[in-house]
Structure formats: structure tokens, C-alpha cells
Write an enzyme that holds these catalytic residues in place. Sequence first.
Site, PDB file in Angstrom:
ATOM      1  N   ASP A  65       0.809  -1.217   0.000  1.00  0.00           N
ATOM      2  CA  ASP A  65       0.000   0.000   0.000  1.00  0.00           C
ATOM      3  C   ASP A  65       0.845   1.272   0.000  1.00  0.00           C
ATOM      4  O   ASP A  65       0.302   2.382  -0.019  1.00  0.00           O
ATOM      5  CB  ASP A  65      -0.991   0.005   1.174  1.00  0.00           C
ATOM      6  CG  ASP A  65      -0.340  -0.148   2.531  1.00  0.00           C
ATOM      7  OD1 ASP A  65       0.773  -0.695   2.608  1.00  0.00           O
ATOM      8  OD2 ASP A  65      -0.940   0.278   3.542  1.00  0.00           O
ATOM      9  N   HIS A 271      -3.821   7.481   7.128  1.00  0.00           N
ATOM     10  CA  HIS A 271      -3.595   6.034   7.090  1.00  0.00           C
ATOM     11  C   HIS A 271      -4.635   5.278   7.919  1.00  0.00           C
ATOM     12  O   HIS A 271      -4.322   4.477   8.790  1.00  0.00           O
ATOM     13  CB  HIS A 271      -2.174   5.704   7.580  1.00  0.00           C
ATOM     14  CG  HIS A 271      -1.685   4.354   7.131  1.00  0.00           C
ATOM     15  ND1 HIS A 271      -1.854   3.228   7.885  1.00  0.00           N
ATOM     16  CD2 HIS A 271      -1.046   3.951   6.011  1.00  0.00           C
ATOM     17  CE1 HIS A 271      -1.323   2.189   7.257  1.00  0.00           C
ATOM     18  NE2 HIS A 271      -0.832   2.602   6.106  1.00  0.00           N
TER      19      HIS A 271
END
Length: 304
Positions: A65, A271
Site C-alpha cells: 500500500d 492512514h
Amino acid sequence: MVDVCLLGTGGMMPLKDRFLTSLYVSYNGKAILVDCGEGTQVAIAKHGLKMSRINLILITHCHADHISGLPGLLLSIGNSSRTEPLDIAAPESSISILENLMTICGGLPYTVRFYGLPEDRQVIFSADMIDPLLKIAVQPLSHRVPCVGYSLIFERKPTFLPQKAKELKVPVEYWKKLHCGEKIILEDGTIIAPEDVTEERKVPLKITYVTDTLPIDDIGVFASDADIFICEGMYGNPEKKASMNEKRHMLMQDACAIAKCAGVKRLWLTHYSPAEKEPSVYEETLREIFADTLVTSDGAKLTL
């Protein structure tokens, strides 16, 4: 001025309304990109920014990611007629992974230069490819793979005082050198120092970016006095603490506590777990820990 844009705020995987966490910082017509997960190049376009301005990419660590969007981005930059080199800095052990990832790019019309960063100690390097006055500090973090945080430190020239230069009979052709920090010697032997014709040096601008780590004590020192501290907060539910410790991540509350300890001016959280559908619901309670907390969403922008 330094322009900051948080391209995405998601962790693990992109959602239909949330790109993966990545940061775009522009300064004097050039840009720095921090991390490049899947879809980053789409996020850059969506937020009205230019891939062609990217001269430096900083990678925190090699989880998908944070790096899976790199090949597509590099190819798109190549399609913008770029020929000058592009620099990528990452933890030392990540370089071979990134090089292997690049094999799917084919031939690029420019050179990619990799710089491995120490994983066991803090370092500072000059980002001359962006500006000689920019320093980047690197802090090892505590994740499941080697991971680092970054502080972008923009030194600022003091204000030049033309009237003072005239009083000291400094010819105009020397003014630029003095403003750039160089001493000069006049024809009569008089030495003029930069501080003789400038105001006091301005406090540097500082952007600290930390994600994918336990809330270790070193982060507070590293982020000290930052103008903006961008930090992960996977969840806002304190009951997730044990799980976050196991996975070596932070809660939003951990980030707030670090921000308070570090004396930063503002905290941007990012995040988020895909399970956190509306992370902003925690903002009011988080501000009880650190008042200037923003639970960001994609595209958050700020000019310093």
C-alpha cells in the site's frame, strides 16, 4: 511558500472514496512525493497537481500500500517528456525490492537513481535536487519491516536590507552573494558579512511525516516543533490498542499524545483502516488530547 497536499488517507487498500496515504509537497516549482501506493498517479491528477514536477520520491517502507503504484507513476512521468534523472530514497534493504518492481516498467526515457538510507540511526541529507536550502531528516521506526519517517526542513533566507547595504557602500553586484550567505570583501579591504545586511535568520519550516509504526519515544523528538505533523492513526477506538501493538501500528490517540509531547503546531491524521468508514467522528474527543488535530480526508491542502 511550501504547498502540502495529502493525496490519500487510506491504509491497506484503496476504497472508492479514499486513496492510499501519500504526500505531495511542492516548493519553487519542484515536488517531493512521499510513498506511492496503488492509484497515486490518479490521486495526483484528481487534486490538480503535476507528476512532471516530481524530482524526489521518499519511500517509508516496502509494503504494497506504499509502493505498488510506483511503476505506473514512473511510466506516466516518462510520458510527460521527462529526460532529467529522478531520485528515489528508501530504507537500504528496500532498494532491491524497488529495483525489482521497476522491471515491469520497460525502458524509461530518464534515469532513476536510488539512495539507500540507514535503518538503525537517524540521518540528515541535503535535497539539492529540490533546493539547496532543503534538508531531509530520516528516522527509523518500529514496524514489521524496515520503515522510516521523514522530516522536511526548509531553511529560509533572512530578509535582505538594501538600505543597510547602501549605508555600508556595498555595490549592488554583491547583494545576491550576501543574501545567499557569502561574505564579501570590498576594494578597501572591508569584510562584509551576510548578517551585516540582513535581518535575523528565519526559523525553518518543518513537515514531519510518520506512518506504519509503534508509537516509539523517538518520534516525539523527531517531530519536535514541526509546523505540521502528519501521522498515522489506523483506528480511533481505544479497544483496538492490543491489535495495533501486535501489528505495529498506532491509534489516533497515540498520534495525538506524540503531537502534544513534541510541541508541533498542528497534527494531521491519516492512514486509516478500511474498517474506519467515518474517522472524523473521533475528532472532537481527539482534540481533548491535542487541540489542533485534524482528521484529514483525501486532498487536504495547506500552504506554509
